[in-house]
Enzyme design. Sequence first.
Site, short mmCIF file in Angstrom:
data_model
loop_
_atom_site.label_atom_id
_atom_site.label_comp_id
_atom_site.label_asym_id
_atom_site.label_seq_id
_atom_site.Cartn_x
_atom_site.Cartn_y
_atom_site.Cartn_z
N ASP A 300 -96.13 26.81 122.78
CA ASP A 300 -95.06 27.21 122.53
C ASP A 300 -94.35 25.72 123.63
O ASP A 300 -94.85 25.26 123.95
CB ASP A 300 -94.59 28.15 122.98
CG ASP A 300 -93.44 28.98 122.50
OD1 ASP A 300 -92.77 28.89 121.65
OD2 ASP A 300 -92.88 30.03 122.26
C1 BGC Z 1 -89.78 30.52 119.90
C2 BGC Z 1 -91.56 30.37 119.11
C3 BGC Z 1 -90.87 28.93 118.04
C4 BGC Z 1 -90.23 27.84 119.16
C5 BGC Z 1 -90.19 26.31 118.07
C6 BGC Z 1 -90.28 29.03 121.34
O1 BGC Z 1 -88.83 28.90 121.54
O2 BGC Z 1 -90.82 31.10 121.34
O3 BGC Z 1 -91.70 31.17 118.46
O4 BGC Z 1 -91.50 28.50 116.91
O5 BGC Z 1 -89.82 27.95 119.73
O6 BGC Z 1 -89.42 27.03 117.51
#
Ligand code: BGC
Length: 770
Positions: A300
């Site tokens: 993530d």
């Molecule tokens: C989130 C993810 C997301 C990623 C990209 C993160 O903060 O937890 O679910 O896919 O950002 O936007």
Amino acid sequence: MSFDSLLRGWLRPFAVCGLTLALVGGFAPAPLLAAAPVYEKTPAGAKAERFVDDLLGKMTLEEKLGQMSQIPLNQKEDVTPDERILKGQVGSFLFVTDAKEIDRLQHLAVERGPHHIPLIFGFDVIHGFRTIYPVPLALAASWDPSVAENAESMAAREASAVGVRWTFAPMVDIARDPRWGRIMEGAGEDPYLGSQMAAAEVRGFQGPEIGSADHILACVKHFAGYGAAAGGRDYDSSDISDNELWNVYLPPFEAAVNAGAGSVMSAYMDLNGVPATGNTFLLRDVLRDKWKFDGFVVSDWDSVFNLTTHGFASGPEDAAVRAVNAGVDMEMTSHVMRDNLADAVKKGLVKESTIDAAVRQILLMKYRLGLFAHPYVDLARVSAVEESAEERDGAKAAAEKTAVLLRDEGGLLPLKSVKSIAVIGPLADSKADTMGSWSLAGDKDATVTVLDGIRRRFGATAAITSTKGVEIERGQPSIFDSQFWSPDPVLKTAAAREAEFNHAIDLVKQADVSVLVLGEAQNMSGERASRLSLKLPGEQERLLEAAVATGKPVVLVLLNARPLNITWASEHVPAILEAWYPGTEGGDAIAALLAGDANPGGKLPVTWPRSVGQVPIYYAHYLTQIPHDRDTMYWDGSSAPLYPFGYGLSYTTFALSNLRVSAPDVKSGGALTVSVDVKNTGAAAGDEVIQLYTHQRAGSASRPVRELKGFRRVSFQPGEEKTVTLTLDTKELGFWSAATHRWAIEPGKFDLWVGTDSNAKEHAEFTVLP
Ligand code: BGC
């Protein structure tokens, strides 16, 4: 607001955590859904492997690390994205959604980058791209996996047309705490419903196989346990027993992997003291060794670097080493892997074969997606696909199927021959709030609000009035919805606000019926959007109570994506329709439902508490020593939910009878069929969701009082009677036992209930034989 400014404001706080790998291994539960064949073992796979191995053989270590790096649009660095491409320092971008820019970057990579390796562009296509569908919690409320599959399939078509070939979805985190804002992004509280929805969404995004035309790569997230954040505080650590991990939190991930998901995202938080992004147990033992996952793992956002923030890694190099050794193949946004792993390999901290294995998975997935064969965007096709009539019809149908009718006293709904309607509330005419969170590329202007929908459907025959009545304080703008940010409230003085309130109540008095559109602003639900209270924010409750006090009929339409405290409304407002955040066509769908052109048939994918004090609350709890006193476990109020899991009304009624089970006993590994006669006893056509629950009476460990093991949504004409049959495979009865530390189907007696919510009454029993 542009994505650029959106990204500049991006700061992420993290919890500090401990060091130990606390989870004890065990046997993974048997797959709920049949596993996809291992790709490399197919003839196409063997060909792809040769291609990728040949390519890998030509790449330098630095170029390999480039493939493992994902950069957000316009991340402020000394080196521009173009230069990174030309130097082979990037394998993927996220948050580029402009077709021309994607095409330009891709031409650069394929024509002038080292080895002509195409980029893969990722984006959060969560419930739509330009056309927005109901949020994932709502899709789960359809209790019809085909609704979720269709929605994600159409979303994939729009996204792939602009060159976005990878989505960071589905989120399959089980959520049992509605304070956690990301409950909106998953399928709710139940592992069985969650697994069905997870697999359906993967099929929707990816199509029949990875690389199918008009489809994109899925990324199952957040592996694993993110939904158990302490106190419902987003990003806070999760402490999950083995029992809950194997039986509740992991099954939807396994179902998604078995459905063929090509990528998995490692979660932000600590799981039992070990950050998920550095968690070998999760990423290797479970994902690779037990589940045979053959795609790639992306971290993530910044979560590799943040292994240091957690107090887990000693610095950036240690973070990079521990992430890659744990099983992270691609690093999202932070670049400690790109910057440190070449040295780490030289120092012997990471084997080059580990890097090769990671890059191999990434290149294989690019190959399988068809990016090597067809890297570019067909610019002529973009507008033909975007927001086509088919997409919009699909979005409307989905919104109709996901709404849940919570109350309808005296048959107020559907509305009959009304001459005037007052449409009141801060969300009645708010496009952004109709779309819901995670609709960053959505077409806000095209969104149909509830007011728009009611005007279109009833405007020819009824006078429509409307006002907000109250405004919602939206709090700080969240980066996830900053493109929608508008500084509410606009009424600055107390006198102006009171005048607006009174104006709304006057409109209620003058109308035959009022539709109050209340709930949460979209930035109150989603990432980093946890709430302390489940009450209707701001003055909405006061507005609702004043509207009801006029004595005129009131319909409450809720736009939100978590259970809210509507205990007063559940006793005083005659009709309540949970419409969730219904998306681009939400207003038309809600108007159709209010008019009776469509009949609500959705069911709650979460147990609905009376107040936040009951949280966490879920139907699949364990028996206590005083099962009969279950509802009186608090001194100062009921412990029973307001609405049970699986609940939802219809404009018609259904009668169930004649439950039968194909045999009184079944051998472990076999299956039973369970049938029940269902009759539509009312005057409207409608859907009912037949739900099957079981309980194991005794075993090596106690089992939940009830667990969902099957369901089917069926349509009925007025008066129609059908036999609904569900298959109960004994595999579904298996569980991971904390007493034996293994997964097993334990022989013994089981109860079985069939009904229309988790309080299902039709009862039978059966025995599982060894
Ligand atoms: C989130 C993810 C997301 C990623 C990209 C993160 O903060 O937890 O679910 O896919 O950002 O936007």
